[in-house]
Design a protein around this motif. Structure first.
Motif, PDB file in Angstrom:
ATOM      1  N   GLN A 349       0.833  -1.199   0.000  1.00  0.00           N
ATOM      2  CA  GLN A 349       0.000   0.000   0.000  1.00  0.00           C
ATOM      3  C   GLN A 349       0.868   1.250   0.000  1.00  0.00           C
ATOM      4  N   LYS A 350       1.949   1.238   0.761  1.00  0.00           N
ATOM      5  CA  LYS A 350       2.800   2.420   0.855  1.00  0.00           C
ATOM      6  C   LYS A 350       3.655   2.596  -0.392  1.00  0.00           C
ATOM      7  N   SER A 351       4.137   1.504  -0.973  1.00  0.00           N
ATOM      8  CA  SER A 351       5.069   1.593  -2.090  1.00  0.00           C
ATOM      9  C   SER A 351       4.356   1.859  -3.412  1.00  0.00           C
ATOM     10  N   ALA A 352       3.280   1.126  -3.668  1.00  0.00           N
ATOM     11  CA  ALA A 352       2.643   1.214  -4.980  1.00  0.00           C
ATOM     12  C   ALA A 352       1.155   1.508  -4.915  1.00  0.00           C
ATOM     13  N   GLY A 353       0.623   1.740  -3.733  1.00  0.00           N
ATOM     14  CA  GLY A 353      -0.806   2.009  -3.624  1.00  0.00           C
ATOM     15  C   GLY A 353      -1.675   0.805  -3.936  1.00  0.00           C
ATOM     16  N   ARG A 354      -1.094  -0.398  -3.866  1.00  0.00           N
ATOM     17  CA  ARG A 354      -1.840  -1.612  -4.180  1.00  0.00           C
ATOM     18  C   ARG A 354      -2.468  -2.191  -2.931  1.00  0.00           C
ATOM     19  N   VAL A 355      -3.679  -2.694  -3.080  1.00  0.00           N
ATOM     20  CA  VAL A 355      -4.357  -3.370  -1.978  1.00  0.00           C
ATOM     21  C   VAL A 355      -5.194  -4.482  -2.574  1.00  0.00           C
ATOM     22  N   ARG A 356      -5.181  -5.621  -1.934  1.00  0.00           N
ATOM     23  CA  ARG A 356      -5.922  -6.761  -2.450  1.00  0.00           C
ATOM     24  C   ARG A 356      -7.413  -6.531  -2.299  1.00  0.00           C
ATOM     25  N   THR A 357      -8.147  -6.864  -3.351  1.00  0.00           N
ATOM     26  CA  THR A 357      -9.585  -6.615  -3.340  1.00  0.00           C
ATOM     27  C   THR A 357     -10.326  -7.535  -2.386  1.00  0.00           C
ATOM     28  N   VAL A 358      -9.703  -8.660  -1.980  1.00  0.00           N
ATOM     29  CA  VAL A 358     -10.409  -9.556  -1.065  1.00  0.00           C
ATOM     30  C   VAL A 358     -10.457  -8.996   0.344  1.00  0.00           C
ATOM     31  N   HIS A 359      -9.692  -7.985   0.628  1.00  0.00           N
ATOM     32  CA  HIS A 359      -9.746  -7.362   1.950  1.00  0.00           C
ATOM     33  C   HIS A 359     -11.015  -6.528   2.078  1.00  0.00           C
ATOM     34  N   GLY A 360     -11.563  -6.510   3.298  1.00  0.00           N
ATOM     35  CA  GLY A 360     -12.751  -5.725   3.529  1.00  0.00           C
ATOM     36  C   GLY A 360     -12.447  -4.238   3.660  1.00  0.00           C
ATOM     37  N   GLU A 361     -13.511  -3.461   3.829  1.00  0.00           N
ATOM     38  CA  GLU A 361     -13.352  -2.012   3.925  1.00  0.00           C
ATOM     39  C   GLU A 361     -12.569  -1.633   5.177  1.00  0.00           C
ATOM     40  N   GLU A 362     -12.812  -2.332   6.282  1.00  0.00           N
ATOM     41  CA  GLU A 362     -12.072  -2.021   7.504  1.00  0.00           C
ATOM     42  C   GLU A 362     -10.583  -2.297   7.312  1.00  0.00           C
ATOM     43  N   ASP A 363     -10.279  -3.383   6.617  1.00  0.00           N
ATOM     44  CA  ASP A 363      -8.872  -3.689   6.350  1.00  0.00           C
ATOM     45  C   ASP A 363      -8.236  -2.603   5.495  1.00  0.00           C
ATOM     46  N   ARG A 364      -8.931  -2.169   4.469  1.00  0.00           N
ATOM     47  CA  ARG A 364      -8.371  -1.152   3.580  1.00  0.00           C
ATOM     48  C   ARG A 364      -8.113   0.149   4.329  1.00  0.00           C
ATOM     49  N   ALA A 365      -9.055   0.537   5.184  1.00  0.00           N
ATOM     50  CA  ALA A 365      -8.866   1.772   5.938  1.00  0.00           C
ATOM     51  C   ALA A 365      -7.680   1.662   6.898  1.00  0.00           C
ATOM     52  N   ALA A 366      -7.564   0.530   7.574  1.00  0.00           N
ATOM     53  CA  ALA A 366      -6.448   0.360   8.512  1.00  0.00           C
ATOM     54  C   ALA A 366      -5.115   0.314   7.774  1.00  0.00           C
ATOM     55  N   LEU A 367      -5.065  -0.373   6.630  1.00  0.00           N
ATOM     56  CA  LEU A 367      -3.819  -0.450   5.861  1.00  0.00           C
ATOM     57  C   LEU A 367      -3.398   0.926   5.368  1.00  0.00           C
ATOM     58  N   ALA A 368      -4.359   1.714   4.891  1.00  0.00           N
ATOM     59  CA  ALA A 368      -4.029   3.049   4.413  1.00  0.00           C
ATOM     60  C   ALA A 368      -3.511   3.930   5.548  1.00  0.00           C
ATOM     61  N   ASP A 369      -4.102   3.793   6.735  1.00  0.00           N
ATOM     62  CA  ASP A 369      -3.658   4.600   7.875  1.00  0.00           C
ATOM     63  C   ASP A 369      -2.244   4.224   8.289  1.00  0.00           C
ATOM     64  N   TRP A 370      -1.962   2.933   8.406  1.00  0.00           N
ATOM     65  CA  TRP A 370      -0.616   2.507   8.798  1.00  0.00           C
ATOM     66  C   TRP A 370       0.411   2.817   7.715  1.00  0.00           C
ATOM     67  N   ALA A 371       0.003   2.724   6.457  1.00  0.00           N
ATOM     68  CA  ALA A 371       0.949   3.040   5.386  1.00  0.00           C
ATOM     69  C   ALA A 371       1.365   4.503   5.423  1.00  0.00           C
ATOM     70  N   GLY A 372       0.469   5.384   5.883  1.00  0.00           N
ATOM     71  CA  GLY A 372       0.836   6.787   5.988  1.00  0.00           C
ATOM     72  C   GLY A 372       1.698   7.098   7.194  1.00  0.00           C
ATOM     73  N   LYS A 373       1.669   6.253   8.223  1.00  0.00           N
ATOM     74  CA  LYS A 373       2.418   6.529   9.449  1.00  0.00           C
ATOM     75  C   LYS A 373       3.755   5.809   9.516  1.00  0.00           C
ATOM     76  N   LEU A 374       3.805   4.580   9.013  1.00  0.00           N
ATOM     77  CA  LEU A 374       5.026   3.775   9.118  1.00  0.00           C
ATOM     78  C   LEU A 374       5.921   4.024   7.915  1.00  0.00           C
TER      79      LEU A 374
END
Length: 613
Positions: A349-374
């Protein structure tokens, strides 16, 4: 005394008991209820939904296009080899090729086609596995030369009713070396009416002489997204209601295999509740919680909480979540795999903005938040720590304890800065007038790790985020302090420009050195490093330097000066009276000039050297 009459136990009594209305007291035996008519026996999903056309074969578009072009252009190979992992359609593809090459169409006048009709006699017979000219052989149970000899003798005879006589050999890698050798000649030059189809999961065990005689197709793993979509269509056909997260977990557990995924889906439907959906009363409801429990997986929400406690440095909460996972029966290896998958998804998510479509909305939101902080550095370091912990858990006698130790190590390692941040802090720290802290007494315990500054989370929410701008270069020496070429070399050494310092030491003969000027002559004639020297001096001192070659007399370079000093010291040693006396007493003795450094002796000022005779 007479015995009382005993009841007759012959078969006549039993016969009468089975006949009502004969006046006997014994009630009749009820006849068994007839079994309910259920039609055909149940077929598992993996067999029921086996592809019958190339259009139903998912994830293998490149192979289908190649076969279609070959059929249309009549460029058909005499042998095909399908390889790939389990459950991706190798045997199904072999049967589809057999149908495509032998289909005659509904009217009986058709030819080979990539889209067999499925209604003609060859198509129906091949689908039912009863066509006399389509011979399937399991190489796992027919491995010897005798089995292959039957094939080589039968290929001489033409097909009975099909266009081609086809041999489908499954698990071909199980054939013995003698069997392969017996098949080589026939495989290279078969009769025009014969086709060979091989399917194997271990292509590396197939002889190279066989591979060179076949047209090879590597069937790919099916992506999880495509598997989840395929399972959704099957659930609709089976009148089963399934949650998207449940199908996503099944697709992930299948690891690219359609057959494995359908087997898991079959088990999940049997494990599901009935009448769980308000719109479909009586229909099976496949829930994510049930699938997670069935597969022994960890809840995604629990994994998110565990990962959040890990990067926040909350050891108590992290261990409590780990105990909860253990109580639910989740394997410690599965916990570590879940955390590794989380780090991998955040990095993508941090390197290429890619996220697997099988992840739910909560997963996508959490991944985007951590990708911006870490930051990238902390993510890769966390990956290495978790990966090492995963290997330790698999080898540990008590996996749970190994998992706890691995996660605690990853948690407390977060308080240590990376080498880049440590070097930057050392440079930015005040060098002068800094009070030195008194060393603790031996009896005082040492702190394990300093807490994060200002209450910040340990895992680099600030330190390892976006790259920190390099501070402005500060002058290290005043103009009056740079007087010799040795001062310039020391300046470069202290700034970490070791290679450049070595080039200056070896090549540069100084002519004149000013506050921001340097005139020199080259000792080796290779002074292509001078532009880099100008940039380095400007960056270190904060001033622009003028470095030019001059024509006046120059002093020796530092390397030449050191060599001259060593030669002078060597002559001094050789001319010392004690050394001369030693050489006279031991004419064959030689001085080992590389054994020790030249240093003055404390007693008689004799430079010490080790000598060997």
């Amino acid at each position: 005394m007479h015995d009382s009459p005993q009841p007759d136990t012959d078969s006549d009594t039993d016969d009468e008991a089975l006949m009502p209305g004969l006046g006997l007291d014994m009630p009749p035996v009820p006849a068994p209820a007839p079994a309910p008519a259920t039609g055909q026996a149940y077929r598992v999903l993996a067999r029921k939904y086996r592809p019958q056309t190339f259009a139903e074969l998912i994830g293998q578009d490149a192979m289908v296009q190649t076969l279609g072009n070959a059929i249309r252009r009549e460029r058909l190979a005499h042998a095909f080899l399908m390889t790939g992992v389990r459950g991706v359609g190798k045997t199904s593809t072999a049967r589809l090729i057999a149908k495509a090459l032998n289909c005659i169409g509904p009217d009986g006048q058709g030819g080979p086609t990539i889209a067999p009709c499925g209604v003609c006699e060859p198509c129906v017979a091949i689908a039912e596995g009863r066509h006399i000219d389509i011979i399937e052989m399991d190489a796992a149970s027919h491995t010897g030369i005798d089995d292959v000899r039957e094939i080589t003798e039968a290929v001489r005879y033409a097909a009975v009713s099909a266009r081609y006589k086809m041999y489908i050999i499954d698990e071909a890698h199980m054939l013995s070396k003698q069997a392969w050798n017996g098949l080589l000649k026939t495989l290279e030059e078969p009769p025009p009416h014969v086709k060979f189809l091989f399917a194997t999961t271990e292509v590396n065990k197939v002889p190279i002489t066989v591979l060179s005689r076949c047209q090879r197709f590597d069937l790919k793993r099916i992506p999880s997204e495509l598997l989840a979509s395929h399972f959704t269509e099957i659930c609709v056909k089976e009148a089963v209601v399934a949650e998207p997260d449940a199908l996503a977990m099944i697709a992930d557990a299948a690891e690219g295999s359609v057959r494995d995924g359908l087997s898991i889906l079959d088990q999940a439907i049997a494990h599901a509740d009935l009448g769980g959906h308000s719109d479909d009363a009586g229909a099976a409801m496949v829930r994510a919680e049930q699938v997670r429990s069935m597969l022994g997986l960890s809840d995604r929400g629990s994994m998110r909480r565990l990962f959040a406690h890990l990067i926040a440095g909350d050891a108590d909460a992290m261990l409590a979540d780990l105990d909860a996972q253990h109580g639910l029966g989740v394997d410690p290896v599965a916990v570590m795999r879940g955390l590794l998958a989380m780090v991998h998804a955040i990095t993508l998510q941090k390197s290429a903005g890619r996220v697997r479509t099988v992840h739910g909305e909560e997963d996508r939101a959490a991944l985007a938040d951590w990708a911006g902080k870490l930051g990238h550095a902390s993510l890769h370091r966390l990956w290495q720590l978790l990966l090492k912990g995963h290997d330790e858990i698999e080898q540990a006698p008590v996996p749970r304890e190994a998992c706890e130790m691995a996660l605690l190590r990853a948690l407390y390692a977060a308080t240590l800065p990376d080498p880049g941040t440590l070097a930057r802090r050392m440079v930015e720290a005040p060098q002068a007038d800094a009070p030195t802290a008194p060393s603790p007494e031996p009896s005082q315990p040492q702190a394990e790790a300093p807490p994060a500054p200002d209450g910040a989370p340990p895992w680099d929410m600030a330190d390892y985020g976006e790259p920190v701008a390099r501070p402005e270069p500060q002058p290290i020496r005043t103009p009056g302090e740079i007087r010799t070429i040795g001062d310039i070399v020391d300046l470069l050494d202290n700034a970490g420009r070791l290679l450049l310092a070595g080039q200056v030491r070896t090549d540069m003969r100084p002519v004149e050195i000013g506050s921001d000027t340097l005139t020199y002559q080259s000792a080796t004639g290779r002074d292509d490093y001078v532009p880099l020297l100008r940039e380095a001096l400007a960056e270190i001192t904060g001033r622009r330097w003028q470095v030019e070659r001059g024509a006046d007399d120059a002093l020796p370079s530092l390397a030449e000066q050191e060599k001259h000093s060593q030669d002078a010291m060597r002559d001094e040693i050789l001319n010392h009276p004690l050394v001369k006396a030693t050489q006279s007493a031991f004419p064959d003795a030689e001085i080992d000039w590389t054994a020790a450094e030249i240093s003055p002796h404390e007693d008689d000022n004799l430079p010490t050297r080790s000598a060997k005779a």
